[in-house]
Design a protein around this motif. Structure first.
Motif, short mmCIF file in Angstrom:
data_model
loop_
_atom_site.label_atom_id
_atom_site.label_comp_id
_atom_site.label_asym_id
_atom_site.label_seq_id
_atom_site.Cartn_x
_atom_site.Cartn_y
_atom_site.Cartn_z
N GLN A 694 0.82 -1.21 0.00
CA GLN A 694 0.00 0.00 0.00
C GLN A 694 0.85 1.27 0.00
O GLN A 694 0.39 2.34 -0.38
CB GLN A 694 -0.93 0.01 1.23
CG GLN A 694 -1.74 -1.27 1.41
CD GLN A 694 -2.76 -1.48 0.32
OE1 GLN A 694 -3.22 -0.52 -0.31
NE2 GLN A 694 -3.10 -2.76 0.05
N HIS A 695 2.11 1.14 0.44
CA HIS A 695 3.01 2.30 0.54
C HIS A 695 4.00 2.37 -0.62
O HIS A 695 4.84 3.28 -0.63
CB HIS A 695 3.81 2.22 1.85
CG HIS A 695 2.96 2.19 3.08
ND1 HIS A 695 2.50 3.33 3.72
CD2 HIS A 695 2.45 1.15 3.78
CE1 HIS A 695 1.76 3.00 4.76
NE2 HIS A 695 1.71 1.66 4.83
N ALA A 696 3.94 1.45 -1.57
CA ALA A 696 4.96 1.35 -2.60
C ALA A 696 4.51 2.00 -3.89
O ALA A 696 3.34 1.97 -4.25
CB ALA A 696 5.32 -0.11 -2.84
N ASP A 697 5.51 2.59 -4.58
CA ASP A 697 5.26 3.11 -5.92
C ASP A 697 5.44 2.01 -6.97
O ASP A 697 4.80 2.05 -8.01
CB ASP A 697 6.23 4.26 -6.22
CG ASP A 697 6.03 5.43 -5.27
OD1 ASP A 697 4.90 5.94 -5.19
OD2 ASP A 697 7.01 5.80 -4.60
N LYS A 698 6.31 1.07 -6.68
CA LYS A 698 6.54 -0.06 -7.58
C LYS A 698 6.58 -1.34 -6.73
O LYS A 698 7.28 -1.40 -5.72
CB LYS A 698 7.87 0.09 -8.33
CG LYS A 698 7.84 1.07 -9.48
CD LYS A 698 7.05 0.50 -10.67
CE LYS A 698 7.13 1.45 -11.86
NZ LYS A 698 6.37 0.93 -13.01
N VAL A 699 5.83 -2.32 -7.18
CA VAL A 699 5.84 -3.62 -6.51
C VAL A 699 6.43 -4.63 -7.49
O VAL A 699 5.88 -4.85 -8.58
CB VAL A 699 4.42 -4.05 -6.08
CG1 VAL A 699 4.46 -5.44 -5.47
CG2 VAL A 699 3.84 -3.05 -5.11
N LEU A 700 7.54 -5.22 -7.11
CA LEU A 700 8.24 -6.18 -7.95
C LEU A 700 8.18 -7.57 -7.29
O LEU A 700 8.39 -7.71 -6.08
CB LEU A 700 9.70 -5.77 -8.16
CG LEU A 700 9.92 -4.35 -8.70
CD1 LEU A 700 11.40 -4.08 -8.89
CD2 LEU A 700 9.17 -4.16 -10.02
N LEU A 701 7.92 -8.56 -8.12
CA LEU A 701 7.80 -9.94 -7.63
C LEU A 701 8.97 -10.75 -8.18
O LEU A 701 9.14 -10.87 -9.40
CB LEU A 701 6.47 -10.54 -8.10
CG LEU A 701 6.14 -11.95 -7.61
CD1 LEU A 701 6.08 -12.00 -6.09
CD2 LEU A 701 4.81 -12.41 -8.19
N VAL A 702 9.80 -11.27 -7.28
CA VAL A 702 10.97 -12.06 -7.66
C VAL A 702 10.57 -13.53 -7.71
O VAL A 702 9.94 -14.05 -6.78
CB VAL A 702 12.13 -11.86 -6.68
CG1 VAL A 702 13.33 -12.72 -7.09
CG2 VAL A 702 12.52 -10.39 -6.62
N THR A 703 10.93 -14.18 -8.79
CA THR A 703 10.71 -15.63 -8.91
C THR A 703 11.99 -16.26 -9.39
O THR A 703 12.81 -15.61 -10.06
CB THR A 703 9.55 -15.92 -9.88
OG1 THR A 703 9.25 -17.30 -9.84
CG2 THR A 703 9.89 -15.52 -11.30
N LYS A 704 12.20 -17.52 -9.05
CA LYS A 704 13.48 -18.17 -9.34
C LYS A 704 13.34 -19.13 -10.51
O LYS A 704 12.43 -19.96 -10.55
CB LYS A 704 13.97 -18.92 -8.10
CG LYS A 704 15.40 -19.44 -8.23
CD LYS A 704 15.89 -20.01 -6.92
CE LYS A 704 17.34 -20.47 -7.02
NZ LYS A 704 17.83 -21.03 -5.74
N PHE A 705 14.25 -19.00 -11.45
CA PHE A 705 14.25 -19.82 -12.65
C PHE A 705 14.43 -21.30 -12.29
O PHE A 705 15.28 -21.67 -11.49
CB PHE A 705 15.38 -19.35 -13.57
CG PHE A 705 15.54 -20.16 -14.82
CD1 PHE A 705 14.74 -19.93 -15.92
CD2 PHE A 705 16.49 -21.17 -14.89
CE1 PHE A 705 14.89 -20.66 -17.08
CE2 PHE A 705 16.64 -21.92 -16.04
CZ PHE A 705 15.83 -21.66 -17.13
N ASN A 706 13.58 -22.15 -12.90
CA ASN A 706 13.66 -23.60 -12.73
C ASN A 706 13.51 -24.05 -11.28
O ASN A 706 13.97 -25.12 -10.89
CB ASN A 706 14.98 -24.14 -13.31
CG ASN A 706 14.88 -25.61 -13.68
OD1 ASN A 706 13.81 -26.08 -14.05
ND2 ASN A 706 15.97 -26.34 -13.58
#
Length: 755
Positions: A694-706
C-alpha cells in the motif's frame, strides 16, 4: 532474384509453428537432462539392488543325462512270427516315457533310497548373512544319511520317521550336554547321539537317529515331508523332454543350489527308470513262459494217449488203405484242426490279459465257430465211410495234431527261456549325470544390467511425473502470457556468487564486490534503468522518495539478493537510498550488509509498548521522533546507502505494519531519502507484503528460474490483486544459460573490462 512458391511459404510461416515439434521433443529431452540427478540416483539404486540380489541368492547348478528309447523291443519278437503273434505288440514313444519319468512310480524309489523326505534347514541364517557369505550350504542326501554343514558344525541324521500327523511339521533339534533335544513347541524329547530312538508324542510315534549336531546349542530345523510334497519339489526342478524331433532321445536336466546333490538325485532317477523299464520289458516274457509251463505237461499227456490209442487200433486191425476222398478230407480236417488249436492257444493266452468281451477274443470266437462248422461238415461226410476207416482217420488225425502242437510249444518254450536269460529293456543310458560345478545362475552381469535399466526407467518416469506435477518457471514469454505481468528483468546466475554460496561463512553477496563485470551485475543495472523510466511522473517530479517493494511468491527465490544489489546500483546515481528489511519474521537482509539485526524495524514499531514514544497520541514532537528514528537507521558503509534491519522477533508483525506508527515512519523516511527499497516477506508465507504494498510506488515480484512453481506464482499475484496491490513487474532470478536450459533468456553481453 525470384523465390519459388515453396520458399515463400516457408518464409511466411512463423518460426514458432515450424519448430513446434522440435521444441516439444527438445523440451522433453531437456527435462530429462535437468533431472539427471534423480535418474542417476535411481540407476544407482537399481545397481545396488541387483548387486545385493546376486549376493543374496544361492548359485544354481545343472546336471544333465541322456536316455535313448528304442521303438521295438528285443523280447518276444525275437522268437519270430509264430510266438510273437500271440503277444500284443507295444511301442514306446519318447513323449510318453518323458511323462512316465515324472511319475511317482519312478520317483518314489529315489525318494526312499536317498531319504529325500527329510529336510534340514538352518534358521540362524538371516538376510545379512546370505548377502555377506554369497552362498549358503544346503543338505546332502545319501542312502545312509542326511547331512548339512553349518557355521557351528555338521548336522547328520541317519533316520527320521514320523506318524502321519507330524508330516510337513517342523521340529527343532538342539544339542544338549547329554545328547540332543527334539521339540515342536508341544512335545519335547531327549535322546543320545548315535543311537536309534522311538518317541511317543501326542500325535503318534517318532523314530530318529541323530549322529552329529553343531555345538553351543545351535538350533536346526528338521521336517518330514509327505511323498507328494517331495515329488512335486523334484518335478519343479526336473526337466524331461525329447532332444530334437523324433529322435527318441530323452534329455533329463535337473537344477539346484548344490551340484553334488542334484547329480546324485538325477543319477538315481535315471537308474530307477531303467530298472522299471527292464522290469516292464521282461514282464510279458515271464507271463508267456508261465503259461507255457502249465500247457506242456497236459499236451504231452494228450499226445501220449492219442498215440497209445492209434497204436492199439493199428495192432488190432492192421494197416488200412484210405481212399483218395478220405485222404483229402483227412488233410483238410487236419489243417482245420491245426488252425483250431492255434486259435485256442491264442485265446488262452489272450484271456490271461483280457476278458471275453475284448474285440480280439470275440474275433477268435467267431473264427472258432466257422472252423467248427466246417469240421462238423467233414465229420458228416466221413460218417458215410466204413466204421473202421472212420476210426483210423480219427486216431491218425488226433495223433498227428497233438504231436505238432506239443513239439511247436516245446520248441518255443526253449527259445523263450534263452531270450529271458538275455532280456533287456528298450531304454538305454547314453550319458549319465556328471557334476560340472559351473553355476548357470544367477547371471550377475545380466541381472545388474537389468536392474540398472529398470532403475533408470523408473528415474525417467519420476522426472517426467515431477515435471508434470510441478510445472516450474522457465520461459519468460510463457510467464508473461500466464500472469499478464511483464518480466522486466532476467538476472543470470553469477558464477562468483555461486562459489561463495558454498562457503557458509562468507556472507558478502554484493555483486559490486565480487562480480562487478559479470552479466548479473549488468542485469541489475538494466533493472534500475527500467524502474527509473517506469516510475510514475508525479513521483519523479515530487520531492518525496520513491518506494520500491520487492517480494517473492515463496522463500528462497533471492529477493534479498535483488534488494541489496538494486539498492547499490541506485546509490551510484548519487541518490540517498534506504533499505528496509520488512520481513520481521525471518529476514536476513542484515547479513548481506554484514550488520546486526537488533534495533531495527520491529523495535521501532514496538516503542509504544515500552513507553519510549507515545505514538498513539496525535501530537508528536517532531524533533524527538526524528532523533529516535535516526537511532534505528544504520549506515551500511556503502556510500549513500542506509539500512533498517528487521529488529527483534515479533509475534504479530502484520498488526505492527497496519498501525499508525508505520504510517508515520514511512512519511518521515520519504522526506529524508530519494529511494526506499523494502524487502518484504513472501506473499504465500505471510500477508505482510500486501500491507507494505500500500506504501509502494513499484511492486516487484521475484521468482526463481527452474525452481519456483508457476501455479504458486500465479496465485501469489492474485492474492496481491485481491488486496488492491498491483504487481508492476516480475524479476526472473538465477537464470542459467546452457544447453540444458534452452528456455533461459539472457540478452546481456559483457562490454568493457573483463579483469
Amino acid at each position: 532474384m525470384v523465390m519459388n512458391n515453396m520458399d515463400s511459404k516457408d518464409l511466411s510461416m512463423p518460426m514458432g509453428e515450424k519448430d513446434n515439434d522440435n521444441i516439444d521433443l527438445m523440451a522433453l529431452v531437456l527435462v530429462l537432462v535437468r533431472g539427471w540427478k534423480i535418474i542417476a540416483l535411481m540407476a544407482l539404486l537399481g545397481f545396488l539392488i541387483g548387486f545385493l540380489y546376486t549376493r543374496y541368492v544361492n548359485p544354481t547348478f545343472q546336471s544333465d543325462a541322456l536316455i535313448q528309447i528304442e521303438e521295438n523291443t528285443q523280447g518276444v519278437e525275437a522268437l519270430g512270427e509264430n510266438i510273437s503273434g500271440l503277444v500284443k505288440e507295444e511301442t514306446s514313444k519318447a513323449e510318453t516315457e518323458a511323462e512316465l519319468i515324472r511319475s511317482r512310480m519312478i520317483l518314489e524309489p529315489v525318494v526312499d533310497l536317498l531319504n529325500l523326505r527329510t529336510r534340514l534347514t538352518d534358521p540362524n541364517i538371516g538376510y545379512i548373512d546370505r548377502i555377506k557369505n554369497n552362498r549358503i550350504d544346503t543338505q546332502i542326501n545319501t542312502p545312509d544319511s542326511v547331512s548339512l554343514n553349518t557355521g557351528n558344525g555338521l548336522v547328520q541324521i541317519e533316520q527320521f520317521d514320523v506318524a502321519p500327523e507330524y508330516l510337513n511339521q517342523s521340529f527343532t533339534l538342539i544339542r544338549s550336554a547329554t545328547g540332543f533335544i527334539l521339540s515342536n513347541g508341544f512335545d519335547e524329547f531327549k535322546g543320545q547321539l548315535g543311537q536309534p530312538h522311538q518317541f511317543e508324542g501326542l500325535n503318534g510315534q517318532i523314530n530318529i537317529t541323530v549322529t552329529e549336531l553343531p555345538t553351543d546349542s545351535y538350533p536346526i530345523n528338521i521336517t518330514k515331508q509327505t511323498l507328494k510334497t517331495t515329488t512335486d519339489a523334484i518335478n519343479s526342478t526336473l526337466s524331461v523332454e525329447e532332444r530334437g524331433d523324433q529322435t527318441s532321445i530323452i534329455q533329463l536336466s535337473m537344477i539346484g543350489t548344490n551340484q553334488q546333490q542334484i547329480t546324485i538325485i538325477l543319477n538315481q532317477i535315471v537308474q530307477s527308470y531303467v530298472d522299471q523299464n527292464q522290469s516292464r520289458g521282461s514282464e510279458e516274457t515271464t507271463k508267456t513262459l508261465a503259461f507255457m509251463e502249465t500247457q506242456i505237461p497236459a499236451l504231452k499227456e494228450k499226445l501220449e494217449n492219442s498215440e497209445a490209442l492209434f497204436n492199439s487200433f493199428r495192432k488190432k486191425y492192421g494197416t488200412i488203405d484210405v481212399g483218395k476222398e478220405a485222404e483229402l478230407l483227412l488233410n483238410e480236417k487236419s489243417r482245420i484242426g491245426e488252425q483250431l488249436n492255434d486259435l485256442k492257444l491264442k485265446k488262452a493266452d489272450l484271456t490271461t490279459y483280457y476278458t471275453e468281451e475284448h474285440p480280439m477274443v470275440i474275433q477268435i470266437n467267431e473264427q472258432l465257430k466257422v472252423l467248427n462248422s466246417r469240421t462238423q461238415a467233414i465229420d458228416n461226410t466221413v460218417a458215410g465211410l466204413p466204421e473202421i476207416q472212420r476210426e483210423f482217420l480219427k486216431l491218425s488225425e488226433d495223433t498227428a495234431l497233438n504231436r505238432e502242437i506239443y513239439l511247436t510249444l516245446l520248441k518255443n518254450y526253449e527259445q523263450l527261456k534263452i531270450v529271458e536269460a538275455g532280456q533287456i529293456g528298450y531304454a538305454r543310458i547314453l550319458d549319465r549325470p556328471t557334476s560340472t560345478f559351473d553355476a548357470i545362475a544367477p547371471n550377475k552381469l545380466q541381472i545388474i544390467m537389468l536392474t540398472v535399466l529398470i532403475g533408470t526407467m523408473l528415474g525417467i518416469i519420476l522426472v517426467l511425473l515431477k515435471n508434470l506435477i510441478r510445472n516450474v518457471v522457465k520461459d519468460p514469454e510463457h510467464l508473461e502470457a500466464k500472469t499478464g505481468i511483464p518480466v522486466i528483468a532476467t538476472i543470470p546466475r553469477s558464477p562468483s556468487i555461486s562459489k561463495l554460496g558454498k562457503n557458509k561463512k562468507n556472507t558478502d553477496r554484493m555483486l559490486a564486490h565480487v562480480d562487478h563485470n559479470g552479466l548479473s551485475y549488468e542485469a541489475i543495472k538494466s533493472l534500475r534503468t527500467n524502474l527509473i523510466f517506469g516510475m510514475p511522473i508525479g513521483a519523479v517530479a515530487g520531492q518525496s522518495a520513491k518506494v520500491i517493494l520487492i517480494t517473492g511468491e515463496s522463500p528462497g527465490v533471492g529477493k534479498s539478493f535483488i534488494t541489496a544489489n538494486l539498492a547499490e546500483v541506485f546509490s551510484q546515481l548519487n541518490k540517498k537510498i534506504l533499505v528496509i528489511d520488512g520481513d520481521m519474521r525471518l529476514g536476513e537482509l542484515h547479513k548481506m550488509f554484514g550488520m546486526s539485526q537488533h534495533e531495527g524495524l520491529a523495535d521501532y514499531l514496538l516503542q509504544d509498548e515500552t513507553g519510549l514514544i507515545p505514538v498513539s497520541e496525535p501530537q508528536i514532537n517532531t524533533d524527538i521522533s526524528k532523533l529516535n528514528l535516526e537511532s534505528f537507521i544504520q549506515p551500511t558503509g556503502m556510500k549513500h546507502i542506509d539500512f533498517i534491519s528487521r529488529g527483534r522477533q515479533s509475534h504479530n508483525p502484520t498488526s505492527l505494519l497496519t498501525g499508525e506508527s508505520f504510517n508515520h515512519l514511512m512519511a518521515e523516511l520519504k522526506k529524508q531519502y530519494d529511494y526506499i527499497v523494502i524487502d518484504a516477506p513472501p506473499i504465500l508465507a505471510a500477508s505482510d507484503a500486501m500491507v507494505l504494498g500500500q506504501h509502494a510506488d513499484k511492486v516487484l515480484l521475484v521468482t526463481k528460474f527452474n525452481h519456483s512453481v508457476e501455479g504458486q506464482l500465479v496465485y501469489a499475484i492474485k492474492q496481491m490483486s485481491r488486496a488492491n496491490v498491483q504487481v508492476d513487474g516480475i524479476i526472473l532470478n538465477d537464470v542459467r544459460q546452457s544447453i540444458i536450459n534452452k528456455y533461459s533468456y539472457n540478452y546481456h553481453y559483457a562490454y568493457g573490462h573483463t579483469q
